[in-house]
Write a protein that holds these residues in place. Structure first.
Motif, PDB file in Angstrom:
ATOM      1  N   SER A  55       0.850  -1.197   0.000  1.00 38.50           N
ATOM      2  CA  SER A  55       0.000   0.000   0.000  1.00 38.50           C
ATOM      3  C   SER A  55       0.885   1.247   0.000  1.00 38.50           C
ATOM      4  N   GLU A  56       0.275   2.390  -0.214  1.00 36.94           N
ATOM      5  CA  GLU A  56       1.013   3.662  -0.221  1.00 36.94           C
ATOM      6  C   GLU A  56       1.771   3.871   1.096  1.00 36.94           C
ATOM      7  N   SER A  57       1.112   3.599   2.228  1.00 36.27           N
ATOM      8  CA  SER A  57       1.766   3.854   3.520  1.00 36.27           C
ATOM      9  C   SER A  57       2.903   2.856   3.762  1.00 36.27           C
ATOM     10  N   GLU A  58       2.707   1.598   3.340  1.00 37.92           N
ATOM     11  CA  GLU A  58       3.778   0.593   3.490  1.00 37.92           C
ATOM     12  C   GLU A  58       4.983   0.965   2.623  1.00 37.92           C
ATOM     13  N   LYS A  59       4.697   1.394   1.400  1.00 40.81           N
ATOM     14  CA  LYS A  59       5.773   1.787   0.487  1.00 40.81           C
ATOM     15  C   LYS A  59       6.547   2.985   1.046  1.00 40.81           C
ATOM     16  N   SER A  60       5.834   3.982   1.551  1.00 35.03           N
ATOM     17  CA  SER A  60       6.486   5.172   2.133  1.00 35.03           C
ATOM     18  C   SER A  60       7.389   4.796   3.302  1.00 35.03           C
ATOM     19  N   LEU A  61       6.902   3.862   4.128  1.00 35.15           N
ATOM     20  CA  LEU A  61       7.698   3.385   5.264  1.00 35.15           C
ATOM     21  C   LEU A  61       9.021   2.780   4.777  1.00 35.15           C
ATOM     22  N   LEU A  62       8.943   1.915   3.756  1.00 36.58           N
ATOM     23  CA  LEU A  62      10.150   1.257   3.248  1.00 36.58           C
ATOM     24  C   LEU A  62      11.085   2.250   2.563  1.00 36.58           C
ATOM     25  N   LEU A  63      10.516   3.207   1.827  1.00 39.02           N
ATOM     26  CA  LEU A  63      11.352   4.208   1.141  1.00 39.02           C
ATOM     27  C   LEU A  63      12.161   5.016   2.143  1.00 39.02           C
ATOM     28  N   SER A  64      11.522   5.404   3.254  1.00 42.21           N
ATOM     29  CA  SER A  64      12.250   6.224   4.236  1.00 42.21           C
ATOM     30  C   SER A  64      13.111   5.366   5.149  1.00 42.21           C
TER      31      SER A  64
END
Length: 292
Positions: free
Chosen positions: A58-67
């Protein structure tokens, strides 16, 4: 995004797998040159019609991994439908230069952009010369002789080949979602569980029981995660992940929870009684502790 110049990684980054991490890593490297590592991507929910398999994170999971994993400090993630009509020149001028203040842009060799995906890396380089950013392409990453791609990772997750999927992801597959209320049946048989619902259109790994690690309030616990639709209990809902956290007690409703899947134990089964289910959960916990 202010006056600070940025290094922008371009891509869908669905899965944030080793191939994606190579592109994101190229942007992060530019931090040594004083550039801010950024990513341009799309919310997976806005491009969810790309095949029946669904988006990995999901968008929030992806953002977590990116940061957390990739050191990306800013993520620019407009809705696909707001950008898809823009031609390549406008994208380079208005988004990369105007919105993102890019001095450096990196992408995979087959990256396409602009209306109808009409532009590729050659066009990106010429726009870079015009608008003042350098372009680096990043080679594909291979794993055991196979090109790492979101398509392959999806297939591995769906078929329960978790260790190969995790190798290609570069980290264990995670479920990072707020805990939702379930039927609270687990607590009646001595195994309270935390329920997490998959997003609409999101890929659901092979139904079954996994050895997992649960990250709660900065602490890590061994756990088992059951993914599926609860065949033993009358339950008509969407697929969910149900995690029993070994050694944890407390109320997690509404709290964020990160669960890492570490090993596949067995497929989903239907049991004749709750006692049978309880006995199997005991065995699953023993199996999980061995794997972990």
């Amino acid at each position: 995004m202010g006056n600070n110049k940025t290094a922008v990684a371009l891509g869908m980054f669905d899965g944030v797998h080793l191939g994606h991490r190579a592109v994101l890593g190229a942007a992060f490297e530019q931090k040594k040159q004083g550039l801010i590592p950024c990513a341009f991507t799309f919310p997976p929910e806005s491009t969810a019609n790309k095949g029946a398999a669904g988006y990995i994170y999901s968008e929030s999971e992806k953002s977590l991994l990116l940061s957390r994993d990739c050191g990306i400090e800013r993520v620019f993630s407009p809705r696909f439908e707001d950008i898809c009509g823009m031609n390549g020149g406008c994208f380079a001028q208005d988004i990369l230069c105007g919105e993102m203040n890019a001095a450096f842009v990196c992408c995979g060799r087959d990256f396409r952009f602009g209306k109808g995906a009409s532009c590729g890396v050659d066009e990106l380089r010429s726009f870079g010369e015009r608008y003042g950013f350098t372009v680096q392409t990043v080679d594909d990453v291979y794993c055991g002789g196979e090109r790492v791609s979101s398509t392959v990772v999806r297939e591995l997750l769906i078929s329960g080949e978790l260790s190969r999927a995790n190798t290609m992801l570069g980290k264990s597959y995670i479920i990072a979602k707020d805990v939702s209320r379930g039927a609270q049946l687990g607590r009646t048989i001595g195994f309270p569980t935390a329920n997490q619902l998959f997003g609409e259109g999101q890929l659901v790994p092979k139904y079954g029981v996994y050895a997992s690690r649960a990250h709660v309030n900065g602490k890590t616990y061994p756990s088992i995660t059951d993914i599926g639709v609860k065949p033993t209990v009358k339950y008509g809902g969407a697929p969910l992940a149900e995690t029993y956290i070994h050694g944890f007690s407390g109320d997690l409703y509404g709290s964020p929870l990160i669960v890492e899947l570490c090993g596949f134990i067995r497929p989903e089964m239907k049991f004749g009684s709750l006692d049978e289910l309880k006995g199997q959960i005991d065995n699953d916990i023993k199996s999980a502790l061995k794997i972990l």
